[in-house]
Design an enzyme around this catalytic site. Structure first.
Site, short mmCIF file in Angstrom:
data_model
loop_
_atom_site.label_atom_id
_atom_site.label_comp_id
_atom_site.label_asym_id
_atom_site.label_seq_id
_atom_site.Cartn_x
_atom_site.Cartn_y
_atom_site.Cartn_z
N PHE A 1 0.83 -1.20 0.00
CA PHE A 1 0.00 0.00 0.00
C PHE A 1 0.86 1.25 0.00
O PHE A 1 1.85 1.33 0.73
CB PHE A 1 -0.89 0.05 1.25
CG PHE A 1 -1.98 -0.97 1.29
CD1 PHE A 1 -3.22 -0.72 0.73
CD2 PHE A 1 -1.77 -2.20 1.91
CE1 PHE A 1 -4.24 -1.66 0.79
CE2 PHE A 1 -2.78 -3.15 1.97
CZ PHE A 1 -4.01 -2.88 1.40
N ASP A 2 0.47 2.22 -0.81
CA ASP A 2 0.94 3.58 -0.60
C ASP A 2 0.11 4.13 0.57
O ASP A 2 -0.98 3.62 0.86
CB ASP A 2 0.71 4.40 -1.87
CG ASP A 2 1.04 5.86 -1.67
OD1 ASP A 2 2.12 6.14 -1.13
OD2 ASP A 2 0.22 6.71 -2.03
N LYS A 3 0.60 5.14 1.24
CA LYS A 3 -0.13 5.66 2.41
C LYS A 3 -1.10 6.78 2.03
O LYS A 3 -2.31 6.63 2.14
CB LYS A 3 0.85 6.17 3.47
CG LYS A 3 0.14 6.73 4.72
CD LYS A 3 1.13 7.27 5.72
CE LYS A 3 1.64 8.64 5.31
NZ LYS A 3 0.60 9.71 5.40
N ASP B 1 -1.97 5.79 -5.61
CA ASP B 1 -2.78 6.83 -6.25
C ASP B 1 -1.94 7.90 -6.93
O ASP B 1 -2.46 8.67 -7.72
CB ASP B 1 -3.69 7.50 -5.22
CG ASP B 1 -2.88 8.36 -4.24
OD1 ASP B 1 -2.00 7.81 -3.57
OD2 ASP B 1 -3.13 9.57 -4.16
#
Length: 630
Positions: free
Chosen positions: A316-318, A517
């Site tokens: 995951f990106d944060k 994103d």
């Protein structure tokens, strides 16, 4: 010009699919009329399907054999078509041709579309640069900048090359490189990267990396090469085509030699055509894609769900993925009896109301949201890049910014321990002074998505390990990971760092799904076994680089998607097992003369219908709710 060409190619692709659908409809009607014995023309209507669907199959098989000796399922189908026509079994030939082309169309509808993310990255690269030579400022193409050149960058402009600031102070939006939405304050001696955006103050810099060595060009190369090793799944019928052809031809030849009945040999070729096998995978994929769409996922690659079923790690990106990516005031603290924390909060918001900085905007928005009142007018507003703001509110001189701002205005302060603790947890602190006296501070933090914690817990129940890969600093990353119970964390990640992390997992035999994103996530989204982009808040480049887009950003649906992909693979395996079993049973019946070519073709048709029906159940499949322990 190039974008117009891409639109034209896309229209041609759509036109080709529509043409295939039209030909299939005509062929299907012709096969049905042949089965019913309706003959409006002086020839069997099955010939319409033979010409429209069968001839292309034969041509493709011949071309594959001649040019590359490539044995696919088309080879056996071609033999069955020719043999059926040779003995006058026109319906069998037409029906087999129709079913095979139907499978081909379904596969065509699930293949990957062309993506233009690389071109969008190229457009982020500044085209010109302000170079200082001989005391004068001249504008030249960015590619002509040389190492050592002195450049000036004005507010709102992109940084043309990598370099070091030699004069001035500013705030830089580094989202293109780190994915973090918060600007970073920069001053003399700090490095800046090409493609990032200067938000507030003008500064001068000395070029250190130019042309192909610059950060944005390195990003482009990463995106171009990141998916080079991502294998495309080959249709199961084509993977087994060689053995299918050998078995079918051997069985037909032996049966002909023993029984001396050509019709039995032709029946074997007809019943062994992998019609149901060809339909097994694409029908299940299309049904699963339809299910995923209802849950907010746009599947852009036909084989993405097949790869997702194998995933063991989700990276995951944060910012913008597990969090909303927008800062909020989580605490207001007053250190003086002269002002309550509410009064101090209002004064800070009034001073920040003309600020363009994301922190200032967040303070104003949160104050209005919490108290719902109009802010007092501010006079003498001044924004100090890399420091904060100053303004006169209700006759009071307000300073809001970092400690350097207060020190420069002669305000004596020692940051309280709670403020330092907030910083260690990854929060941002804006310090406040009123009339030259330190008065308190505001704590701002990125807000966690409400569904993130439950989603991470559900992934653990599916046996998938969550990993956090973020460009944010260590404190913020650890704070978010702790709240979500994510054990594996890697902070301060540049795009190449995320690639290395993904490569490490995948080289150890643990396929990775990357979810992000930002523009900086594009290389990782391509390199990972499966890339999922946040379609609502995500950049166009991230979406274009991904296999799947989460349209409404509801990450709570992620466990359903993974469970759906696994269910889809189970369905595909069941379809293949059934189709192969049906083929072997039919070939035995063909050998002893129970089946003739027409009946064999009908058996195939029934098998294909059952495969499609089994796949259709995926359309409404739902992941069973997790049982809560007592």
């Amino acid at each position: 010009m190039k974008s117009r060409m891409e639109k034209l190619e896309h229209l041609l692709e759509l036109g080709g699919i529509k043409k295939d659908i039209t030909l299939l409809v005509i062929s299907g009607i012709a096969v049905l009329l042949s089965l019913l014995g309706v003959q409006p023309f002086p020839f069997d209507m099955a010939w319409v399907a033979i010409v429209l669907c069968g001839v292309p199959i034969i041509l493709e098989a011949v071309i594959g054999l001649v040019t590359a000796f490539d044995i696919k399922a088309d080879v056996l189908v071609s033999l069955a078509l020719i043999a059926s026509v040779a003995i006058g079994e026109d319906f069998a030939a037409g029906e087999v041709a129709f079913i095979m082309q139907l499978g081909g169309l379904l596969e065509e509808l699930t293949v990957a579309r062309a993506r233009a993310g690389i071109e969008k990255l190229v457009h982020l690269t500044p085209q010109t640069a302000r170079v200082l030579r001989g005391g004068q400022e001249i504008t030249i193409p960015a590619e002509q900048v040389r190492v050592g050149d002195l450049l000036r960058v004005l507010p709102g402009e992109g940084v043309p090359v990598d370099g070091v600031i030699i004069s001035g102070q500013t705030s830089i939006n580094q989202a293109v490189m780190t994915g973090e939405s918060m600007p970073v304050d920069k001053t003399v001696g700090d490095e800046v990267s090409s493609g990032t955006v200067n938000q507030f103050g003008a500064f001068e810099m000395r070029a250190s990396k130019v042309g192909e060595d610059s950060s944005i060009q390195r990003m482009i190369r990463l995106v171009q090469s990141a998916d080079a090793g991502k294998a495309k799944i080959v249709g199961i019928a084509d993977r087994w085509a060689t053995w299918i052809v050998i078995i079918a031809l051997s069985a037909a030849a032996i049966t002909w030699l023993i029984t001396e009945e050509i019709i039995r040999a032709v029946t074997i070729l007809v019943v062994f055509c992998p019609c149901a096998l060809v339909l097994a995978t694409p029908t299940a994929i299309m049904a699963a894609i339809g299910n995923a769409t209802k849950h907010g996922f746009l599947v852009r690659e036909g084989d993405a769900l097949e790869r997702l079923a194998q995933v063991k790690v989700i990276a995951f990106d944060k910012t913008g993925t597990l969090t909303y990516g927008t800062p909020e005031v989580v605490e207001a603290v007053s250190v003086t009896e002269a002002y309550s924390k509410e009064q101090l909060y209002r004064l800070a918001a009034s001073a920040e109301q003309f600020s363009e900085h994301p922190l200032g905007k967040a303070i104003v928005h949160c104050c209005k949201k919490e108290f719902g009142t109009e802010l007092a007018l501010a006079d003498g507003f001044s924004m100090l890049p890399g420091r904060g703001v100053s303004a006169r509110v209700e006759g009071k001189e307000i300073l809001a910014g970092n400690p350097e701002l207060l020190h420069e205005h002669g305000v004596s302060m020692t940051p309280p321990p709670p403020a330092e603790e907030a910083i260690r947890k990854g929060c941002t602190v804006t310090y406040l002074a009123v009339d030259g006296v330190f008065a308190g501070y505001l704590v701002l933090s990125d807000t966690l998505r409400e569904e993130s914690a439950e989603m991470i817990k559900s992934l653990g129940g599916l046996g998938v390990e969550p990993v956090l890969l973020t460009g944010d600093h260590e404190n913020a990353a650890r704070a978010i990971a702790g709240r979500l119970k994510i054990d594996s964390v890697q902070a301060n990640c540049l795009p190449e760092d995320k690639l290395k992390a993904i490569d490490k997992y995948q080289s150890s035999g643990r396929p990775v799904c990357m979810i992000g994103d930002g523009i900086n996530d594009a290389p990782a989204l391509k390199r990972a076994g499966v890339g999922i982009a946040m379609g609502g808040v995500g950049s166009d480049i991230a979406v274009d680089a991904a296999d799947i887009a989460l349209v409404d950003d509801e990450v709570k649906e992620l466990p359903h998607l993974i469970a759906l992909s696994r269910r889809m693979m189970t369905t595909i395996k069941c379809n293949m097992t059934f189709s192969m079993a049906l083929n072997f049973i039919a070939i035995v019946l063909a050998i002893n003369g129970t089946l003739n070519p027409v009946v064999g073709a009908l058996v195939h048709n029934a098998g294909s219908v059952l495969v499609i029906t089994c796949s259709a159940f995926l359309l409404k499949w739902k992941k069973a709710p997790t049982r809560k322990s007592r």
